[in-house]
Design an enzyme around this catalytic site. Sequence first.
Site, PDB file in Angstrom:
ATOM      1  N   HIS A 196     -25.637 -22.754 -58.907  1.00 58.01           N
ATOM      2  CA  HIS A 196     -25.535 -21.391 -59.443  1.00 58.01           C
ATOM      3  C   HIS A 196     -24.718 -21.383 -60.739  1.00 58.01           C
ATOM      4  CE1 HIS A 196     -25.971 -20.034 -55.013  1.00 58.01           C
ATOM      5  NE2 HIS A 196     -27.088 -19.692 -55.626  1.00 58.01           N
TER       6      HIS A 196
ATOM      7  N   LYS B 155     -31.463 -13.228 -45.507  1.00 52.65           N
ATOM      8  CA  LYS B 155     -31.061 -14.195 -44.479  1.00 52.65           C
ATOM      9  C   LYS B 155     -29.971 -13.530 -43.648  1.00 52.65           C
ATOM     10  CE  LYS B 155     -32.008 -16.876 -48.353  1.00 52.65           C
ATOM     11  NZ  LYS B 155     -31.491 -17.200 -49.674  1.00 52.65           N
TER      12      LYS B 155
ATOM     13  N   ARG C  67     -35.399 -24.754 -58.663  1.00 56.46           N
ATOM     14  CA  ARG C  67     -34.979 -26.123 -58.350  1.00 56.46           C
ATOM     15  C   ARG C  67     -36.174 -27.038 -58.188  1.00 56.46           C
ATOM     16  NH1 ARG C  67     -31.692 -24.087 -53.334  1.00 56.46           N
ATOM     17  NH2 ARG C  67     -33.676 -23.010 -53.342  1.00 56.46           N
TER      18      ARG C  67
ATOM     19  N   SER D 120     -27.244 -22.933 -50.945  1.00 52.90           N
ATOM     20  CA  SER D 120     -26.105 -22.398 -50.189  1.00 52.90           C
ATOM     21  C   SER D 120     -26.257 -22.711 -48.702  1.00 52.90           C
ATOM     22  CB  SER D 120     -26.010 -20.882 -50.373  1.00 52.90           C
ATOM     23  OG  SER D 120     -25.797 -20.565 -51.716  1.00 52.90           O
TER      24      SER D 120
HETATM   25  O1  PNS Z   1     -29.913 -16.154 -53.447  1.00 52.60           O
HETATM   26  P1  PNS Z   1     -31.178 -15.620 -52.848  1.00 52.60           P
HETATM   27  O2  PNS Z   1     -30.971 -15.219 -51.403  1.00 52.60           O
HETATM   28  O3  PNS Z   1     -32.347 -16.551 -53.014  1.00 52.60           O
HETATM   29  O4  PNS Z   1     -31.527 -14.269 -53.678  1.00 52.60           O
HETATM   30  C1  PNS Z   1     -32.639 -13.478 -53.320  1.00 52.60           C
HETATM   31  C2  PNS Z   1     -32.579 -12.121 -54.017  1.00 52.60           C
HETATM   32  C3  PNS Z   1     -31.278 -11.413 -53.704  1.00 52.60           C
HETATM   33  C4  PNS Z   1     -32.684 -12.315 -55.523  1.00 52.60           C
HETATM   34  C5  PNS Z   1     -33.797 -11.305 -53.507  1.00 52.60           C
HETATM   35  O5  PNS Z   1     -33.796 -11.337 -52.118  1.00 52.60           O
HETATM   36  C6  PNS Z   1     -33.745  -9.852 -53.954  1.00 52.60           C
HETATM   37  O6  PNS Z   1     -34.060  -9.554 -55.086  1.00 52.60           O
HETATM   38  N1  PNS Z   1     -33.318  -8.963 -53.013  1.00 52.60           N
HETATM   39  C7  PNS Z   1     -33.193  -7.545 -53.276  1.00 52.60           C
HETATM   40  C8  PNS Z   1     -34.301  -6.752 -52.560  1.00 52.60           C
HETATM   41  C9  PNS Z   1     -35.561  -6.730 -53.413  1.00 52.60           C
HETATM   42  O7  PNS Z   1     -35.556  -6.285 -54.546  1.00 52.60           O
HETATM   43  N2  PNS Z   1     -36.660  -7.237 -52.816  1.00 52.60           N
HETATM   44  C10 PNS Z   1     -37.926  -7.330 -53.490  1.00 52.60           C
HETATM   45  C11 PNS Z   1     -37.970  -8.551 -54.384  1.00 52.60           C
HETATM   46  S1  PNS Z   1     -39.312  -8.464 -55.498  1.00 52.60           S
END
Ligand code: PNS
Length: 169
Positions: free
Chosen positions: A23, A47, A97, A134
């Site tokens: 990150h 998650k 990644r 993570s």
């Molecule tokens: O670190 P992560 O868990 O891979 O991040 C995922 C994240 C937070 C970027 C994604 O889950 C997200 O955007 N969540 C907010 C809810 C949302 O907008 N969902 C629709 C995505 S198009």
Amino acid sequence: MNGQINQKHAIYPGSFDPPTNGHLDVIDRAAKIFPIVTVAVVVNPQKRGPLFSLEEREQMLRACTTPYPNVRVAHFRGLLAGFVEASHADVIVKGLRVVSDFESEMAFAHMNRSLAGVDTMFLMADQAYSFVSSSLIKEVFLQGGDITKYVPEVVLSFMIAKRQASGRK
Ligand code: PNS
């Protein structure tokens, strides 16, 4: 000219449970490209059962990003698209990644563009971090493995404190 794109506010969203060196690598590179980078912590990660509270995740990120005057840390609830609009941000930044990351990220990018008219720009994670996530860091650490190479020092101390608080050594 330092390579920065004028007037672009980038949002780098994630769970950051916990932040890793992968990150930080994305933050470092995004901060060199965009004049303003907001690292945006999602309040309720998809998650289930984050190890760290929202406050702890923000605290760790703030500590890791103090060297970057153009990086700020914030959080959001609900849709990322809504947060992007409310922040008047110009672009979403994500790290990739491995090729398999791209499949889900492509759908997210299309959805966020459809919802908020915002583009997503991808930075390839440094090869050194291609296997660092993570969830893997948490698993290795909680099973007693050495994660010092994969997380910033402040995150390691938060993890040690978390393990001690849970009554484990
Ligand atoms: O670190 P992560 O868990 O891979 O991040 C995922 C994240 C937070 C970027 C994604 O889950 C997200 O955007 N969540 C907010 C809810 C949302 O907008 N969902 C629709 C995505 S198009």
